[in-house]
Design a protein around this motif. Structure first.
Motif, mmCIF file in Angstrom:
data_model
loop_
_atom_site.group_PDB
_atom_site.id
_atom_site.type_symbol
_atom_site.label_atom_id
_atom_site.label_comp_id
_atom_site.label_asym_id
_atom_site.label_seq_id
_atom_site.Cartn_x
_atom_site.Cartn_y
_atom_site.Cartn_z
ATOM 1 N N GLU A 205 47.804 39.318 81.586
ATOM 2 C CA GLU A 205 46.943 40.225 82.343
ATOM 3 C C GLU A 205 47.667 41.541 82.615
ATOM 4 O O GLU A 205 47.056 42.625 82.547
ATOM 5 C CB GLU A 205 46.526 39.579 83.661
ATOM 6 N N MET A 206 48.963 41.484 82.906
ATOM 7 C CA MET A 206 49.716 42.709 83.135
ATOM 8 C C MET A 206 49.756 43.560 81.865
ATOM 9 O O MET A 206 49.583 44.785 81.922
ATOM 10 C CB MET A 206 51.136 42.372 83.596
ATOM 11 N N LYS A 208 47.525 43.572 79.567
ATOM 12 C CA LYS A 208 46.173 44.121 79.401
ATOM 13 C C LYS A 208 45.997 45.386 80.234
ATOM 14 O O LYS A 208 45.406 46.374 79.772
ATOM 15 C CB LYS A 208 45.143 43.077 79.792
ATOM 16 N N ARG A 209 46.516 45.367 81.444
ATOM 17 C CA ARG A 209 46.403 46.543 82.315
ATOM 18 C C ARG A 209 47.198 47.719 81.752
ATOM 19 O O ARG A 209 46.785 48.879 81.873
ATOM 20 C CB ARG A 209 46.840 46.186 83.733
ATOM 21 N N ILE A 210 48.345 47.437 81.150
ATOM 22 C CA ILE A 210 49.124 48.500 80.507
ATOM 23 C C ILE A 210 48.330 49.098 79.349
ATOM 24 O O ILE A 210 48.223 50.324 79.212
ATOM 25 C CB ILE A 210 50.472 47.957 80.009
ATOM 26 N N ARG A 211 47.749 48.242 78.528
ATOM 27 C CA ARG A 211 46.977 48.716 77.382
ATOM 28 C C ARG A 211 45.800 49.575 77.829
ATOM 29 O O ARG A 211 45.512 50.626 77.234
ATOM 30 C CB ARG A 211 46.473 47.531 76.572
ATOM 31 N N GLU A 212 45.121 49.142 78.870
ATOM 32 C CA GLU A 212 43.970 49.892 79.354
ATOM 33 C C GLU A 212 44.376 51.260 79.875
ATOM 34 O O GLU A 212 43.648 52.240 79.703
ATOM 35 C CB GLU A 212 43.258 49.087 80.452
ATOM 36 N N LEU A 253 56.374 42.347 77.558
ATOM 37 C CA LEU A 253 56.735 43.223 76.444
ATOM 38 C C LEU A 253 56.145 42.725 75.126
ATOM 39 O O LEU A 253 55.556 43.508 74.360
ATOM 40 C CB LEU A 253 58.258 43.335 76.340
ATOM 41 N N ARG A 254 56.281 41.438 74.846
ATOM 42 C CA ARG A 254 55.780 40.929 73.572
ATOM 43 C C ARG A 254 54.266 41.071 73.457
ATOM 44 O O ARG A 254 53.728 41.201 72.350
ATOM 45 C CB ARG A 254 56.202 39.475 73.379
ATOM 46 N N ALA A 255 53.582 41.063 74.600
ATOM 47 C CA ALA A 255 52.129 41.209 74.582
ATOM 48 C C ALA A 255 51.677 42.643 74.337
ATOM 49 O O ALA A 255 50.476 42.909 74.266
ATOM 50 C CB ALA A 255 51.543 40.689 75.896
#
Length: 301
Positions: A205-206, A208-212, A253-255
């Protein structure tokens, strides 16, 4: 011992035992050190960070299949080399900043991407300027216990992102800071997810928030080792309790694979604050490898 494996206690010391290169010419990925710590506001010692990180990276370099759990060796997909340290500034910030910026410019002009080992966090400012000159204004992905956005005309390891926002090097609307555990009410337009938020938010989820937040804007990823709780990284200048562990940081990081991460650094390891175990330098070496894999993956987009 299997063919291709090397003892971690023998041979030359370079990051992950990649070839030592005088320049980045012909490389896809270059590793560079900046042994500088005169802009610390707490305990000095990060000038020994690049050396300590390289030494502890040898514990991962003996395996021919790469850093676990990435599933491949970087040398199988990229030409990678350790180009050594930026030198010649000794005890002068006013010499360090242009020297690092010029060194990064030179690397990026070859077409290589750059991972830098610090050094205190102020080294990120000239690195950001060099990357922005090539890629345009950057999103900042910032792992730390401190925001480093204190408003001051001078530059130290707690003010450089204020300057980077002020001069347009980074775009605050696309930038995110994770792990903050010291108060700073002026977020200067960046999204700040503090240490408590990290502890209650799953890594996926973290990410995902970075990507957004970042989107597809070229991003620079900077990782201050004090993002980690001092239980996992005690050897740093300004440790703050209440942070995540190494496994969480690596999961986040890997995500991020597939993002447009054009460069990055790992900073603030000060090895001499602990004994022979060197768990902070080992954490730094491992996190640096994760960042290097992310930078490499962005080249394959």
């Amino acid at each position: 011992m299997s063919q291709g494996m090397m003892e971690p206690y023998g041979g030359h010391i370079s990051y992950l035992r990649f070839p030592v290169c005088e320049t980045a010419e012909g490389l896809d990925l270059a590793i560079m050190g900046v042994p500088f710590d005169l802009n610390t506001t707490g305990r000095a010692g990060a000038r020994f960070g690049p050396r300590g990180i390289r030494e502890m990276s040898l514990t991962m370099a003996e395996f021919p299949w790469g850093v676990w759990p990435w599933g491949y060796h970087l040398r199988d997909k990229f030409k990678v080399g350790d180009i050594g340290d930026v030198m010649g500034f000794t005890a002068y910030t006013e010499r360090m900043m242009p020297a690092v910026e010029a060194a990064a410019d030179k690397v990026l002009a070859t077409g290589a991407s750059l991972l830098t080992l610090g050094g205190d966090h102020s080294i990120t400012y000239p690195l950001l300027k060099a990357h922005a000159r090539k890629h345009g204004p950057l999103a900042l992905i910032h792992f730390d216990a401190h925001s480093d956005t204190w408003i001051d005309d001078d530059i130290n390891h707690g003010t450089m992102f204020h300057h980077a926002i002020k001069d347009g090097t980074i775009v605050p609307e696309n930038s995110i800071q994770l792990g903050m555990r010291t108060p700073n009410p002026d977020e200067q337009g960046m999204l700040v997810l503090d240490g408590l938020e990290c502890l209650k938010t799953p890594a996926a989820e973290m990410a995902k928030r970075i990507r957004e937040r970042v989107g597809n804007r070229p991003a620079y990823l900077t990782f201050d080792i004090d993002f980690l709780d001092p239980a996992y990284a005690p050897a740093t200048g300004t440790p703050v309790v209440g942070g995540p562990n190494v496994a969480y940081a690596r999961d986040v990081l890997r995500a991020l694979v597939g993002m447009n991460i054009v460069g990055g650094d790992q900073v603030e390891v000060a090895p001499h604050y602990e004994g022979a175990a060197q768990i902070t330098a080992l954490a730094g070496a491992t996190i640096a490898a994760d960042i290097l894999y992310l930078i490499g993956a962005s080249r394959l987009r």
